[in-house]
Scaffold this motif. Structure first.
Motif, PDB file in Angstrom:
ATOM      1  N   ASP A 125      10.488  -7.700  -3.054  1.00  0.00           N
ATOM      2  CA  ASP A 125      10.136  -6.945  -1.961  1.00  0.00           C
ATOM      3  C   ASP A 125       9.772  -5.379  -2.391  1.00  0.00           C
ATOM      4  O   ASP A 125      10.454  -4.964  -3.197  1.00  0.00           O
ATOM      5  CB  ASP A 125      11.379  -6.737  -0.791  1.00  0.00           C
ATOM      6  N   PRO A 126       8.668  -4.823  -1.729  1.00  0.00           N
ATOM      7  CA  PRO A 126       8.389  -3.518  -2.631  1.00  0.00           C
ATOM      8  C   PRO A 126       9.299  -2.314  -2.435  1.00  0.00           C
ATOM      9  O   PRO A 126       9.416  -1.497  -3.166  1.00  0.00           O
ATOM     10  CB  PRO A 126       7.019  -3.260  -1.757  1.00  0.00           C
ATOM     11  N   LYS A 127       9.919  -2.616  -1.194  1.00  0.00           N
ATOM     12  CA  LYS A 127      11.017  -1.559  -0.840  1.00  0.00           C
ATOM     13  C   LYS A 127      12.024  -1.637  -2.010  1.00  0.00           C
ATOM     14  O   LYS A 127      12.537  -0.598  -2.600  1.00  0.00           O
ATOM     15  CB  LYS A 127      11.644  -1.848   0.304  1.00  0.00           C
ATOM     16  N   ARG A 128      12.557  -2.791  -2.418  1.00  0.00           N
ATOM     17  CA  ARG A 128      13.474  -2.694  -3.541  1.00  0.00           C
ATOM     18  C   ARG A 128      13.090  -2.792  -4.648  1.00  0.00           C
ATOM     19  O   ARG A 128      13.627  -1.839  -5.521  1.00  0.00           O
ATOM     20  CB  ARG A 128      13.905  -4.481  -3.784  1.00  0.00           C
ATOM     21  N   VAL A 129      11.699  -2.914  -5.326  1.00  0.00           N
ATOM     22  CA  VAL A 129      11.062  -2.358  -6.245  1.00  0.00           C
ATOM     23  C   VAL A 129      11.086  -0.750  -6.386  1.00  0.00           C
ATOM     24  O   VAL A 129      11.316  -0.136  -7.430  1.00  0.00           O
ATOM     25  CB  VAL A 129       9.810  -2.924  -6.466  1.00  0.00           C
ATOM     26  N   TRP A 130      10.467  -0.089  -5.155  1.00  0.00           N
ATOM     27  CA  TRP A 130      10.579   1.315  -5.007  1.00  0.00           C
ATOM     28  C   TRP A 130      11.861   1.850  -5.379  1.00  0.00           C
ATOM     29  O   TRP A 130      12.088   2.754  -6.203  1.00  0.00           O
ATOM     30  CB  TRP A 130      10.124   1.756  -3.599  1.00  0.00           C
ATOM     31  N   ARG A 131      12.999   1.103  -4.852  1.00  0.00           N
ATOM     32  CA  ARG A 131      14.307   1.669  -5.269  1.00  0.00           C
ATOM     33  C   ARG A 131      14.533   1.833  -6.836  1.00  0.00           C
ATOM     34  O   ARG A 131      15.269   2.675  -7.079  1.00  0.00           O
ATOM     35  CB  ARG A 131      15.421   1.035  -4.317  1.00  0.00           C
ATOM     36  N   ALA A 132      14.210   0.730  -7.068  1.00  0.00           N
ATOM     37  CA  ALA A 132      14.481   0.401  -8.625  1.00  0.00           C
ATOM     38  C   ALA A 132      13.594   1.693  -9.453  1.00  0.00           C
ATOM     39  O   ALA A 132      14.037   2.435 -10.425  1.00  0.00           O
ATOM     40  CB  ALA A 132      14.161  -0.771  -9.092  1.00  0.00           C
ATOM     41  N   VAL A 133      12.539   1.867  -9.252  1.00  0.00           N
ATOM     42  CA  VAL A 133      11.427   2.927  -9.732  1.00  0.00           C
ATOM     43  C   VAL A 133      12.307   4.233  -9.395  1.00  0.00           C
ATOM     44  O   VAL A 133      12.301   5.136 -10.274  1.00  0.00           O
ATOM     45  CB  VAL A 133      10.076   2.815  -9.036  1.00  0.00           C
TER      46      VAL A 133
ATOM     47  N   SER B 153       0.754  -1.232   0.051  1.00  0.00           N
ATOM     48  CA  SER B 153       0.102  -0.110   0.037  1.00  0.00           C
ATOM     49  C   SER B 153       0.890   1.099   0.021  1.00  0.00           C
ATOM     50  O   SER B 153       0.497   2.180  -0.753  1.00  0.00           O
ATOM     51  CB  SER B 153      -0.941  -0.259   1.213  1.00  0.00           C
ATOM     52  N   GLU B 154       2.050   1.337   0.708  1.00  0.00           N
ATOM     53  CA  GLU B 154       2.732   2.416   0.867  1.00  0.00           C
ATOM     54  C   GLU B 154       3.491   2.461  -0.653  1.00  0.00           C
ATOM     55  O   GLU B 154       3.917   3.820  -1.142  1.00  0.00           O
ATOM     56  CB  GLU B 154       3.962   2.414   1.837  1.00  0.00           C
ATOM     57  N   PHE B 155       3.785   1.416  -1.016  1.00  0.00           N
ATOM     58  CA  PHE B 155       4.563   1.600  -2.320  1.00  0.00           C
ATOM     59  C   PHE B 155       3.641   2.198  -3.374  1.00  0.00           C
ATOM     60  O   PHE B 155       4.112   3.118  -4.175  1.00  0.00           O
ATOM     61  CB  PHE B 155       4.798   0.162  -3.054  1.00  0.00           C
ATOM     62  N   TRP B 156       2.258   1.737  -3.476  1.00  0.00           N
ATOM     63  CA  TRP B 156       1.403   2.269  -4.631  1.00  0.00           C
ATOM     64  C   TRP B 156       1.128   3.793  -4.066  1.00  0.00           C
ATOM     65  O   TRP B 156       0.979   4.473  -5.225  1.00  0.00           O
ATOM     66  CB  TRP B 156       0.311   1.334  -4.690  1.00  0.00           C
ATOM     67  N   GLU B 157       1.184   4.061  -2.927  1.00  0.00           N
ATOM     68  CA  GLU B 157       0.900   5.601  -2.623  1.00  0.00           C
ATOM     69  C   GLU B 157       1.965   6.576  -2.939  1.00  0.00           C
ATOM     70  O   GLU B 157       1.789   7.604  -3.746  1.00  0.00           O
ATOM     71  CB  GLU B 157       0.848   5.622  -1.206  1.00  0.00           C
ATOM     72  N   ARG B 158       3.294   6.034  -2.967  1.00  0.00           N
ATOM     73  CA  ARG B 158       4.346   6.758  -3.515  1.00  0.00           C
ATOM     74  C   ARG B 158       4.414   6.673  -5.027  1.00  0.00           C
ATOM     75  O   ARG B 158       4.442   7.827  -5.829  1.00  0.00           O
ATOM     76  CB  ARG B 158       5.702   6.031  -2.989  1.00  0.00           C
ATOM     77  N   MET B 159       3.851   5.606  -5.586  1.00  0.00           N
ATOM     78  CA  MET B 159       3.714   5.772  -7.241  1.00  0.00           C
ATOM     79  C   MET B 159       2.793   6.682  -7.535  1.00  0.00           C
ATOM     80  O   MET B 159       2.897   7.470  -8.434  1.00  0.00           O
ATOM     81  CB  MET B 159       3.563   4.152  -7.580  1.00  0.00           C
ATOM     82  N   GLU B 160       1.654   6.524  -6.913  1.00  0.00           N
ATOM     83  CA  GLU B 160       0.515   7.704  -7.457  1.00  0.00           C
ATOM     84  C   GLU B 160       0.877   8.970  -7.061  1.00  0.00           C
ATOM     85  O   GLU B 160       0.547   9.999  -7.959  1.00  0.00           O
ATOM     86  CB  GLU B 160      -0.743   7.315  -6.509  1.00  0.00           C
ATOM     87  N   LEU B 161       1.892   9.380  -5.925  1.00  0.00           N
ATOM     88  CA  LEU B 161       2.056  10.395  -5.602  1.00  0.00           C
ATOM     89  C   LEU B 161       3.029  11.078  -6.790  1.00  0.00           C
ATOM     90  O   LEU B 161       2.803  12.437  -7.088  1.00  0.00           O
ATOM     91  CB  LEU B 161       2.872  10.538  -4.330  1.00  0.00           C
ATOM     92  N   HIS B 162       3.801  10.250  -7.175  1.00  0.00           N
ATOM     93  CA  HIS B 162       4.766  10.787  -8.265  1.00  0.00           C
ATOM     94  C   HIS B 162       4.203  10.717  -9.769  1.00  0.00           C
ATOM     95  O   HIS B 162       4.891  11.351 -10.714  1.00  0.00           O
ATOM     96  CB  HIS B 162       6.177  10.081  -8.360  1.00  0.00           C
ATOM     97  N   LEU B 163       3.415   9.810  -9.982  1.00  0.00           N
ATOM     98  CA  LEU B 163       2.950   9.835 -11.414  1.00  0.00           C
ATOM     99  C   LEU B 163       1.358   9.727 -11.738  1.00  0.00           C
ATOM    100  O   LEU B 163       0.896   9.680 -12.937  1.00  0.00           O
ATOM    101  CB  LEU B 163       3.342   8.113 -11.740  1.00  0.00           C
ATOM    102  N   GLY B 164       0.669   9.855 -10.721  1.00  0.00           N
ATOM    103  CA  GLY B 164      -0.783  10.025 -10.866  1.00  0.00           C
ATOM    104  C   GLY B 164      -1.285   8.735 -10.581  1.00  0.00           C
ATOM    105  O   GLY B 164      -0.653   7.698 -10.853  1.00  0.00           O
ATOM    106  N   ARG B 165      -2.513   8.646 -10.325  1.00  0.00           N
ATOM    107  CA  ARG B 165      -3.205   7.468 -10.000  1.00  0.00           C
ATOM    108  C   ARG B 165      -3.306   6.489 -11.351  1.00  0.00           C
ATOM    109  O   ARG B 165      -3.090   5.171 -11.306  1.00  0.00           O
ATOM    110  CB  ARG B 165      -4.573   7.807  -9.565  1.00  0.00           C
ATOM    111  N   THR B 166      -3.807   7.081 -12.234  1.00  0.00           N
ATOM    112  CA  THR B 166      -3.908   6.173 -13.456  1.00  0.00           C
ATOM    113  C   THR B 166      -2.737   5.898 -14.340  1.00  0.00           C
ATOM    114  O   THR B 166      -2.374   4.863 -14.549  1.00  0.00           O
ATOM    115  CB  THR B 166      -4.834   7.085 -14.417  1.00  0.00           C
TER     116      THR B 166
END
Length: 64
Positions: free
Chosen positions: A45-53, A4-17
């Motif tokens: 691990d979502p943290k590893r994926v977030w670091r890559a993103v 959930s935190e991973f997706w919150e960060r993704m949406e914050l930076h890229l927008g929901r859609t």
């Protein structure tokens, strides 16, 4: 990091859609040339994926 935190960060930076579109279409070399969706589905691990993103999007260090 939870999914959930991973997706919150993704949406914050890229927008929901666009976050969903980007996660399903952009391959990332450091994730084995997989998409975000593929990496998470494979159990990465979502943290590893977030670091890559974070690296690919060239976000500020404070967003890590």
């Amino acid at each position: 990091m939870r999914h959930s935190e991973f997706w919150e960060r993704m949406e914050l930076h890229l927008g929901r859609t666009y976050a969903q579109v980007w996660a399903s279409s952009q391959t990332i070399g450091s994730l084995g040339s997989r998409t975000v969706d593929e990496a998470l589905a494979a159990g990465e691990d979502p943290k590893r994926v977030w670091r890559a993103v974070h690296e690919v999007l060239e976000l500020p260090a404070r967003e890590r």
